[in-house]
Scaffold this active site. Structure first.
Site, short mmCIF file in Angstrom:
data_model
loop_
_atom_site.label_atom_id
_atom_site.label_comp_id
_atom_site.label_asym_id
_atom_site.label_seq_id
_atom_site.Cartn_x
_atom_site.Cartn_y
_atom_site.Cartn_z
N GLY A 284 -71.87 -92.27 -31.96
CA GLY A 284 -70.56 -92.84 -32.26
C GLY A 284 -69.57 -91.89 -32.89
N GLN B 56 -63.21 -71.77 -4.84
CA GLN B 56 -62.14 -71.79 -3.83
C GLN B 56 -62.21 -70.56 -2.94
OE1 GLN B 56 -60.36 -74.43 -3.55
NE2 GLN B 56 -59.05 -73.72 -1.88
N GLY C 232 -66.01 -73.07 1.93
CA GLY C 232 -67.09 -74.03 2.14
C GLY C 232 -68.38 -73.58 1.50
N GLU D 210 -68.73 -77.64 -29.53
CA GLU D 210 -68.27 -76.72 -30.55
C GLU D 210 -66.79 -76.98 -30.87
OE1 GLU D 210 -70.77 -74.34 -31.23
OE2 GLU D 210 -69.75 -73.36 -32.90
N ALA E 290 -61.42 -79.18 -26.66
CA ALA E 290 -60.16 -78.48 -26.42
C ALA E 290 -59.03 -79.13 -27.21
CB ALA E 290 -59.85 -78.49 -24.92
#
Lengths: 264, 424
Positions: B167, B377, B381, B404, B407
């Site tokens: 929590g 990218q 594929g 840690e 952001a």
């Protein structure tokens, strides 16, 4: 009771190990535009892989208490101290840096290096010299043999196994036909081949300890050695571009093509 | 070339190509220039270069080949961890009088970046040791340090940092695990979650609430403890199956009437919050370094591929769309590296580095994700496929924006520090 000679040799045995600073094996070699040599500026250098194997063997002998001291030696300019430090971090006790720089370094070859090692062996009263079988930059495979000849010591080259037995060294050599086992008396020169051992990493604590080990500077003149070269490099070129081959469908076609090319 | 170009070239060569250093003439010039540069330097010491070399060799020769199978199986990479321990690549922060090397954060970051290049799952398992140890290093008394740090240098043991709960993650002050003093012991009850090395640790740093009064401020309500993992009542949960860094062991841990001797309290009752937060200033730069290592791997894999794959008659690296992607990845990697190096250097100088550490962690986490995505990218594929190394990088990178300090929390810290400076 061990013979006196054996006790003298092993209790105080000193091993000289040669370590050469060469362009790292993984680097893509490029020929200099003026074709006098290969590009070395800004290129990664490291210890010759066969020299690493030589250091490892010497340190192993020390750990088995068969030799007392391992001395790492390198010939070259200031930068070879990095290579000596790596040997110290692997377990060598002290280092000797034979200062050779500039034009002398560019023309330094097996004959001069073997003279240096022979002089050092006498000065340091070494009982054993272990070198890599060859350096990966010039592939000469001469220094060990020349050193033994100059000292008039026996040699065990292309060693894949080295065992100390009483006052002799049993060396298993890798030769074209297979394996040859010889017994040579100490003092001797051994050159290390690929399968002799797997060199250890320098651990971080050992790198820190290596900083306290001594490296002594020596000049070739102090050893009475003239490093001038009797060889002149005319030019250095890349190997010819590999031509693409031709695929054939059948064995018959292959035989025909080989006949055409005058190969059979 | 101008002198500054010589120096920059030397730096680049030194950092990535391990050259012998600038030419002699540039070296002489550097001495003169040093005066005007005021001692600011990008040069690594010889020892730092050697440490970096060992870590790089280990990562590329031993971690890289083993990483894909550990990722598939999720098996804890103990053989690799043991090897890293043998080479001295772990536990660098432990002081020398406890058998460690007493390395600064900068040196630890150099090593972490190289290990992360190999596999961030392995690197996180190793880094969790530093995180667990840091409260003991900064706040432990001599007896605690000798006992709990000493044993880490004698055999390859793991430890863990137990703060997060199901929590409460970012809101550390909201943790509910209770520690009640009973005689010479504290009895702990509660639930921790997402504990790295939870199932492998020999001991934990635990943060628990000792003052039940809800009005008590965070700076006095919590206490830090060292808990032996085999204490009765400590129950690690199952190994969690995560998106990435899958070989790292992450678990929930239940504490049921766990008795901790009072000797295992760090500093004293109520000092816990500050210790837990203080550890971050030293552990955030290495986490940023880890993210940078991942980004560097993404850049190298993508570059190699772009120089092999051809389309429309050219190597894809010769198409500007791809080379621009690579250029932007390179920009991000270089800047992330400089950011974590500054943060690490600041704290090694003895200064409070919170501002720089948060910037480094926030930036490195973000660019690690961007570079990993861009690498996929560039592979096209193939990048989406598990036979190629880059999809793992994408999965591994995400957590760097979360653990840690998320952001968002980093941005909170940076804005607070920045506005604080402005108001002075």
């Amino acid at each position: 009771m061990l013979p006196l000679r054996f006790r003298r040799v092993t209790m105080s045995a000193r091993v000289l190990v040669g370590v050469k600073r060469v362009i790292d094996y993984a680097v893509k070699i490029r020929v200099k535009p003026d074709r006098t040599g290969v590009v070395t500026d800004g290129v990664k250098h490291s210890m010759n892989p066969f020299c690493e194997i030589a250091v490892e063997e010497a340190v192993k002998l020390k750990e088995k208490k068969l030799v007392k001291e391992v001395v790492a030696v390198s010939c070259g300019p200031q930068q070879v101290q990095e290579t000596i430090r790596t040997a110290l971090a692997m377990g060598a006790d002290r280092g000797i840096h034979v200062e050779v720089s500039g034009k002398d370094y560019e023309t330094l070859g097996p004959l001069q290096v073997s003279k240096i090692f022979a002089a050092l062996a006498k000065k340091e009263q070494a009982d054993l010299i272990i070198l890599g079988k060859q350096a990966i930059d010039d592939d000469c495979n001469q220094t060990g043999q020349m050193t033994a000849a100059l000292l008039d010591w026996p040699q065990g080259t292309f060693a894949s196994e080295v065992t100390l037995e009483a006052d002799k060294l049993k060396v298993v050599r890798e030769i074209d036909g297979g394996l040859e086992t010889i017994k040579i008396k100490l003092p001797a020169v051994v050159t290390a081949d690929l399968r002799l051992n797997t060199p250890r990493y320098a651990t971080l604590p050992n790198i820190m300890k290596a900083k306290k080990k001594k490296i002594v500077n020596v000049k070739p003149a102090d050893l009475g050695v003239d490093v001038s070269s009797r060889l002149e490099v005319l030019k250095v070129d890349e190997p010819p571009q590999r031509q693409s081959g031709v695929k054939v469908e059948t064995v018959h076609d292959l035989v025909e093509k080989l006949k055409e090319a005058g190969r059979i | 070339l101008t002198l500054s170009c010589h120096i920059l070239a030397g730096f680049q060569a030194g950092l990535r190509f391990q050259s012998t250093g600038p030419q002699a003439s540039a070296r002489a010039a550097t001495a003169a220039l040093k005066e005007s540069l005021g001692g600011f330097s990008f040069e690594l010491t010889d020892q730092q270069k050697e440490f970096q070399e060992v870590a790089r060799k280990f990562a590329r020769e031993e971690i890289v080949p083993a990483a894909p199978s550990y990722d598939k199986s999720g098996e804890y990479p103990f053989p690799l961890i043991k090897r890293a321990w043998e080479l001295g690549l772990m536990n660098g922060h432990i002081p020398e009088d406890c058998g460690g090397m007493g390395l600064g954060i900068f040196d630890a970051c150099l090593i972490t970046e190289e290990l992360a290049f190999g596999c961030t799952g392995v690197q996180t398992a190793i880094e969790a040791n530093s995180l667990g140890q840091m409260p003991v290093i900064i706040a432990g008394n001599d007896a605690q340090k000798k006992k709990y740090l000493g044993r880490m240098t004698e055999e390859p043991l793991m430890c863990a940092y137990c703060v997060t709960e199901p929590g409460a993650g970012s809101d550390v002050a909201g943790i509910k695990t209770r520690a009640v003093k009973k005689g010479d012991e504290y009895v702990v009850n509660g639930q921790k979650m997402w504990i790295t090395n939870g199932g492998k640790a020999n001991w934990y740093f635990l943060l628990a609430r000792t003052d039940p009064d809800p009005k008590c401020s965070a700076s006095k309500a919590f206490t830090g403890f060292i808990v032996e993992a085999d204490t009765p009542g400590v129950q690690p949960g199952r190994k969690e199956l995560n998106m990435g860094q899958r070989c790292s062991d992450t678990r929930g841990i239940t504490f049921e009437d766990v008795r901790i001797p009072k000797e295992n309290v760090l500093i004293g009752e109520g000092a816990g919050f500050k210790i837990a937060m203080g550890a971050f200033d030293k552990t955030r730069p290495p986490v940023a370094a880890g993210a940078t290592g991942l980004a560097q791997r993404a850049l190298e894999e993508a570059t190699k591929y772009a120089l092999e794959r051809k389309t429309f008659g050219k190597f894809i690296a010769e198409h500007q769309a791809v080379s621009f992607l690579l250029a932007e990845m390179a920009m991000k990697v270089e800047l992330a590296r400089m950011a974590y190096q500054r943060a690490a250097w600041e704290v090694d100088q003895g200064r409070r580095n919170t501002y720089y550490a948060s910037i480094a962690k926030a930036y490195a986490g973000d660019i690690a994700n961007q570079c990993a995505t861009d690498a996929v990218q560039i592979f096209g594929g193939n990048g989406f496929n598990s036979e190629y190394p880059v999809e793992k990088l994408m999965r591994d990178a995400k957590i760097y924006q979360i653990y840690e300090g998320t952001a968002q929390i980093q941005r909170l810290i940076i804005s607070r520090e920045h506005l604080g400076k402005f108001k002075q």
